[in-house]
Scaffold this motif. Structure first.
Motif, PDB file in Angstrom:
ATOM      1  N   ILE A  54       0.886  -1.023   0.107  1.00 37.26           N
ATOM      2  CA  ILE A  54       0.086  -0.101   0.035  1.00 37.26           C
ATOM      3  C   ILE A  54       0.768   1.351  -0.018  1.00 37.26           C
ATOM      4  CG2 ILE A  54      -1.768   1.241   1.339  1.00 37.26           C
ATOM      5  CD1 ILE A  54      -1.884  -1.617   2.937  1.00 37.26           C
ATOM      6  N   PHE A  55       1.033   2.075  -0.440  1.00 38.65           N
ATOM      7  CA  PHE A  55       1.408   3.526  -1.214  1.00 38.65           C
ATOM      8  C   PHE A  55       0.481   4.664  -0.415  1.00 38.65           C
ATOM      9  CE2 PHE A  55       1.959   7.319  -3.494  1.00 38.65           C
ATOM     10  CZ  PHE A  55       4.088   7.774  -3.185  1.00 38.65           C
ATOM     11  N   GLY A  56       0.846   4.873   1.047  1.00 37.77           N
ATOM     12  CA  GLY A  56       0.148   5.771   2.112  1.00 37.77           C
ATOM     13  C   GLY A  56       0.150   7.088   1.324  1.00 37.77           C
ATOM     14  N   GLU A  57       1.237   7.635   0.641  1.00 37.50           N
ATOM     15  CA  GLU A  57       1.250   8.893   0.412  1.00 37.50           C
ATOM     16  C   GLU A  57      -0.076   9.062  -0.338  1.00 37.50           C
ATOM     17  OE1 GLU A  57       4.398  10.471  -0.323  1.00 37.50           O
ATOM     18  OE2 GLU A  57       3.892  11.367  -1.886  1.00 37.50           O
ATOM     19  N   GLY A  58      -1.347  10.294  -0.080  1.00 36.28           N
ATOM     20  CA  GLY A  58      -1.842  10.806  -0.595  1.00 36.28           C
ATOM     21  C   GLY A  58      -3.529   9.101  -0.390  1.00 36.28           C
ATOM     22  N   GLY A  66      -9.297   0.576   5.779  1.00 36.10           N
ATOM     23  CA  GLY A  66     -10.016  -0.585   4.809  1.00 36.10           C
ATOM     24  C   GLY A  66      -9.283  -1.680   3.554  1.00 36.10           C
ATOM     25  N   ILE A  67      -8.073  -0.698   3.566  1.00 38.13           N
ATOM     26  CA  ILE A  67      -7.416  -1.508   2.545  1.00 38.13           C
ATOM     27  C   ILE A  67      -6.634  -2.664   3.431  1.00 38.13           C
ATOM     28  CG2 ILE A  67      -6.053  -1.560   0.535  1.00 38.13           C
ATOM     29  CD1 ILE A  67      -6.551   1.387   0.202  1.00 38.13           C
ATOM     30  N   ILE A  78       1.552  -7.615   5.664  1.00 34.13           N
ATOM     31  CA  ILE A  78       0.908  -6.307   4.652  1.00 34.13           C
ATOM     32  C   ILE A  78       2.237  -5.282   5.044  1.00 34.13           C
ATOM     33  CG2 ILE A  78      -0.540  -4.875   4.526  1.00 34.13           C
ATOM     34  CD1 ILE A  78      -2.339  -6.294   5.226  1.00 34.13           C
ATOM     35  N   LEU A  79       2.501  -4.313   4.008  1.00 35.43           N
ATOM     36  CA  LEU A  79       3.383  -3.238   3.698  1.00 35.43           C
ATOM     37  C   LEU A  79       2.542  -1.771   3.681  1.00 35.43           C
ATOM     38  CD1 LEU A  79       7.240  -3.822   2.225  1.00 35.43           C
ATOM     39  CD2 LEU A  79       6.134  -4.522   4.784  1.00 35.43           C
ATOM     40  N   VAL A 107       4.606   1.167   7.953  1.00 32.16           N
ATOM     41  CA  VAL A 107       3.986   0.531   9.072  1.00 32.16           C
ATOM     42  C   VAL A 107       4.173  -1.375   7.523  1.00 32.16           C
ATOM     43  CG1 VAL A 107       1.952  -0.671   9.451  1.00 32.16           C
ATOM     44  CG2 VAL A 107       2.381   2.303   9.737  1.00 32.16           C
ATOM     45  N   VAL A 108       4.169  -1.776   9.185  1.00 30.16           N
ATOM     46  CA  VAL A 108       4.438  -3.521   8.888  1.00 30.16           C
ATOM     47  C   VAL A 108       3.870  -3.728   9.712  1.00 30.16           C
ATOM     48  CG1 VAL A 108       6.319  -5.096   8.308  1.00 30.16           C
ATOM     49  CG2 VAL A 108       7.231  -3.043   8.336  1.00 30.16           C
ATOM     50  N   TRP A 109       2.263  -4.854   9.213  1.00 30.68           N
ATOM     51  CA  TRP A 109       1.906  -5.867   9.728  1.00 30.68           C
ATOM     52  C   TRP A 109       2.282  -7.373   9.583  1.00 30.68           C
ATOM     53  CZ3 TRP A 109      -1.078  -9.807   8.341  1.00 30.68           C
ATOM     54  CH2 TRP A 109      -2.570 -10.328   8.964  1.00 30.68           C
ATOM     55  N   GLY A 110       2.295  -8.176   9.825  1.00 27.14           N
ATOM     56  CA  GLY A 110       2.978  -9.729  10.335  1.00 27.14           C
ATOM     57  C   GLY A 110       4.202 -10.054  10.605  1.00 27.14           C
TER      58      GLY A 110
END
Lengths: 251, 251, 251, 251, 251, 251, 251, 251
Positions: A54-58, A66-67, A78-79, A107-110
């Motif tokens: 996921i590109f967080g900017e914008g 949500g994504i 997920i990154l 953000v790193v999840w997992g």
């Protein structure tokens, strides 16, 4: 959804533990799940070996959350990149198990696990202290994708002996990421010392005729060493991703 | 200079066997004498795994022939890039065993042999008919360095189904080189379909706002696929060299 | 001034009823007096089929409200573009019947009605989530001008299968607006799939070598598909307006 | 792959008729097999309504003749653009029925016939004498695609009355192509006078700060008239093609 | 650590006042000290005659203070450039003996002493009032490195007689630094009047086509006077450093 | 130094009254001593006919007030350009007789009087509402320098008839200033209608490919009308100053 | 056709020496005569005070001769710019009374006469020997339009005393044209010495960072003197034309 | 005319061997001699310590010969730069004593003598074989101005050990000229190893994103070493001239 999870599901069907309808329900969205503001490419894990990043900017924190929620049903890691501190805080409120890497703004999840298919070492080298955030983004990305990573920071060409002290480390690398701003000379020097592929990352560090990283970018594209390829300015994520792709190739 | 040597020197000073001036002189240059020493027992072919390649542009045929003569004593294969037809003819007069690759504007001298360390396949894809010379330069370079190479030409994004017919070939590649001019969109599409690393080569094909390849270059640097890194405009040689470095990495 | 009038004037001179000086004065300006006359019986809405649209950037809320007040006497619908949220609030205080479209940063006053002269469908496609505001500006503009509009968001080229799922929709379109940032490759791919005209809108989404949308712009101008024309960066409004002009043309 | 097929496959797995490995293999590629299937029953002329046009620059006469030979089996009309006079001569030797348009540097083979689906008129306007070759390329392309075309040359903005004499012609146009170099102001003025769509074509005519057409290009992208979209510098062919796509749209 | 300090230490060892172990401890880090975020190049004083200068932009006050602490063990003077007022305040809290030069945005720690090896005078000339901060940065740097410095501000080319009043001062200079924004014409005029070397510093002062200093930079690179070389935009520090290197050269 | 003086000096040398060294010293500097002498009997206001104008950007209110105080002893009118509202307030506190022109961001102190040497009228025309601040800066400058000024705002080329209504006013002008952003087409059209000189002022109004006014600037430099010269982006002051110089020339 | 010729024709009608039909025939084409490849703007002499000037670049000798033939019926003087030597020869074969100015690459047909409305002197100054062709183009244009012209060549800023020797000449000028390449500094210095308007002409002389005249252009646009306006690179013709417009203004 | 020659002449006057009239005749042109196409700055030798150097590009052989003839009366050495082989031949026909340096494209007339005021050594280092012509231009210029010069060619950063072998030579230099194209990294590395001033010369060697030397230029301006200043692309002459000015400074 990676290949392993897919086979587990199908074994469940074969063994009668999963009904055909439930399996169909799971599988019917794997190609592309359409939520209001995004088409999530769940099929990507199968096609590319790593879930969509996921590109967080914008994006608003709500959109990112949500994504992530949709992805958690299918993915083990997920990154999210380019996350400002306040967005990071909002995401961690929703997913306390996630980690916010401040330097790298990710953000790193997992759970990050070494991938046995990636046998070599990814070495990340940066020219100056100010280039560290981009170098960290590259390193975390490569690690999250299962690679062994080692980092060397602040070894620019104005004091060439600092770099040469790391010759043994560079020679053992499977792929080297070199991060530099200003005149962007470091990748040429590093690539001249080794035979492994070098991914050059220009940074926007500098002023005046550095043009926000453009001079470093063009300098790297003109490298007189040939084992160099370049990614976009400040694109530590892309460099880490490319390095990971290289570290698995040829096997 | 390691810690032991340093103490030996200082003991010499303490014991009066080394003058302060001599010790100061020794210490003033320690970093770079280490470096100078290092370069004595390393020469280029050991370090990089392939002999220096001659950049033919801006050199006279006499200069090229002179360099080739000296290299022939040490090397089994010699590449010369960016050789115009008349220069090629002059070189072949001197070395009838050499081959002039007209499309790719290269001279190859020596026997091309598969390198067992390079197990994967390098796939070279080009977008248009006019991009073929650059694609050929990439392919010949990779072959000369011992790689198995397959090529697919003229599969641009304006007819996306032409490309998709080569999906199996792309999936088996260890590394893919994608050559494109004009809008430079092909690497993004290819990289979106595979997990292997993609080397993107912008070409100077186009006119007006193509800026001699700059638009393709920037487009590729902005690829929304992450397993992409870029080399200089028309730099087929560099792409082939980088692909070869990748195809050996991780072993 | 037609030939008859000219001869009348000259006969006046010949007969002594018009002095040479007066005739010279009349003749000195004939080209532009024709022009001046023409503009008397043409006013803008007759000429262009839609009232002037207010460009909100760089205007104060007071200026915008003042212009809207004068226009309300003559027009049934008023669009204001590039309206920041606080300006939007100020305008809605003055005209509670107006609507502020947050995503698209537009104010719409008046009733949007389908225009029977616009029989086809305008399809608006965007590459990424971050391109949605520009895509929405295009869609609302086209709707406000009486067109039927359908939208598809987040179908970039890195996952080409997401786009291909909308092939039927694309084929039925009278005109397609394609909105993309970064490498700007989507319009080439879309235009390669259809015969209808494609309006490409580059967005400023991206970083580094995206140059605030310039790379996407140049990429689109170099499209290897020929049924593509381009508007300015982030100019969703212009794309919607142009699409509406096209959707009426030829009838 | 629709839901029914998916359930059939899963029932196969559940019933032991399909192995988990085979099912996994099938599911891994579902998105793109759909794509591959799609391209089987679609070929280019059906999809786009006009055969591929040959871009003559950078191709040898032999290559062009070879491509034309293959196309003649399937197509009724063939266009080749950017053909130098000597290449044109070579092509006409091979195909005496072809015509070489010297101004426009195009070869046209086959019979140009009006296409009843294109009811409107395409008007081509150019600013200066030097812009005529590009304007002619646009006009011939549009004609070859079945459109009625009218042309007005040398009506630049420095003598605005010359343009205004063609107001009636402009108003009856279904789409207007405006070709201009130097400051590129003509499309804004034309588009301000009509409601039909205007395709602006910048040319490389000018010197100094005209930057080979870039100033005209940027000027046109910034048009203060909204019914304008732009194609690449000197791209008369693209403008004619786009105008033809517009002239059929909405029907 | 400069040569003098090194010899003092070695004399201590020779005289028995310093143990070998303590000396080794001091010396083992001189080549390069690795702290968490920086490789400090302590060897630089020996190699370059002046310690590493800290580039303050993009570093936190904590990072700057950390580097300064390590350097204080080895160096007699420390410069930090591009320090914002709030960072300056933080640094001065940690090191009250340091001085914050507001105009030049520098921190200077340690005693500035004239270096007898630098016999000539460095003259710093600026074109406008707004160029003074950059000129001051140059002047302070040169002074900190032991040079005699004289400054003349606000003598631009629009009133050429103002400059000519300083002819005697210019003629006595060993090296002249000329700082100018806008059209950057001053270095050409100054260099035309003297035989000494001129270091030209473009500044980002100006607007519109000044491009943040780029026009001044290019203008200076095209100087029709030949005794001119140029540093980066706003790089007063580099100009002062270069002037100091020149003022010692040839001795 | 004329020939007579030269011979006198040489006679001194021949007669032994002047030493060779003194004569050599005199001769070494003859060119520039002439220059130095010249500047003694000329000062700026006599040379240029108007006092120096203060460029407010980058100066503190204190600096501006200080400069104004010194100028008040000698000058009857003082202009300060590029003054932000808060700086304007500070200046007016110090000099209540001064006026702050909000639109034009200027401070005017002293009485504006018509200068009988400037007989013609300066007409200022702007293309859009957003261009008015720059147009106002031009108009106030020209008025402050003693010219009669008339202004016409918001007559851009998208509605060419609006402009043509002012033909009589344009024809009576001694010099016309035309202010435009976006595509910058207005000066070409205006200059095509008149014989008087046109000063074109590009503004930074626009977005995307307007590049902060660069497109308008280049467009104006490429004007196909020849009685046009251009000043820097947003440089209303310079246009007013140049117009005033023109309005006096030839007398 | 100038005002004098028009009145002569009308007097012929009034006196019965010219029939109404013949006069109508003459007059009906005055606004715009359409020949095959050009719309000649005969009305321009009335509107602008000087006939249209033919831009020779990109026109064949035949086209130029054709346009000149039509113009000779209405005009007393014809200028053609940017004429290569071979084109010049062809034109002079057709019109032996014309003159080819080799340096300036212009053809002049008709008698150059001083225009009593242009009382002042136009001074043309160039920086270097290589700038002379552009300076000559400016001088000849101004002379052809009836102005008194004086020229000073090769007085660049690297030897400022050369320029200052012409101070008296500069002060008497009604308008000064300054032609310079490389750093383009000369107009600032000249404009700082006088109160008259300065037209700056950048030339493409230089190399490297001169960018074909762009650096000189931008430098001139950033002039710190305010009585400067700029024309396009190498546009000597435009400068002469503008100077002539200025030299008549205000009368 | 240098200081020594001037004193000889004056001594002749003082001793009665030269009449006042003859001396006056010699001296009256020293400030500036006006020939048809050039103002020769004979005063420069006195002011700058070296006569004006003739820039050969864009001058005819006749013009160059004419300027040389005038200069020979006053100067002992004359340099002409950027002389093509055919111009060189023409000049040597006129002045057989002159030498044409083919590599460096220079003509040297007169005797090169060591200048005792220039005690240090100028070292010229180039990165690649193709950079040699520019390096030679620098070396010859510095030698012609009286400096001792040593050269090292082909030691680029891709093989850093080649450079390090010349450490002793670099350390003894009074000033180092570093010539490099492509990524332009060499000056940073060299300057990091020494304390003397480094003049960096970018060359136009490279392709694609080297932009004719612009990337090397910008890279050098962003050098992370501070003892670096830069001259224009390919400006070997300027580098040699600046190095000579430095090598005399401070004395």
């Amino acid at each position: 959804m990676d290949l392993e999870s897919l086979k587990t599901l199908l074994n469940g069907v074969a063994g009668g533990n999963v009904t055909v309808d439930n399996a169909a329900e799971s599988l019917k969205t794997i190609a592309c799940e359409d939520i209001e503001f995004a088409h999530i490419d769940h099929h990507r894990s199968l096609r590319k070996g790593f879930p969509e990043v996921i590109f967080g900017e914008g994006k608003t924190p709500e959109q990112i959350i949500g994504i992530m929620e949709r992805m958690m049903n299918h993915e083990k890691i997920i990154l999210v990149t380019r996350v400002s501190p306040d967005k990071g805080e909002a995401i961690l409120s929703a997913f306390p198990a996630a980690v916010y890497e401040k330097d790298a703004r990710m953000v790193v999840w997992g759970e990050i696990k070494a991938d046995p298919a990636r046998k070599g070492t990814v070495v990340v080298i940066s020219a100056g202290t100010s280039d560290i955030p981009v170098a960290r983004e590259a390193a975390i990305t490569a690690e999250a994708m299962g690679n062994t990573v080692e980092t060397v920071f602040d070894v620019g060409v104005a004091g060439i002996h600092r770099l040469l002290g790391y010759k043994a480390l560079m020679e053992k690398a499977s792929v080297i990421i070199v991060v530099a701003g200003m005149e962007g000379a470091l990748p040429s020097v590093v690539a001249g010392l080794v035979s492994s592929p070098v991914i050059a990352v220009p940074t926007s560090i500098g002023y005046g005729a550095s043009f926000g990283g453009l001079t470093a970018l063009f300098s790297m594209l003109n490298s007189c060493s040939s084992n160099v390829a370049v990614v976009n300015i400040d694109n530590g994520f892309g460099a880490g991703y490319m390095a990971s792709a290289i570290n698995r190739s040829g096997n």
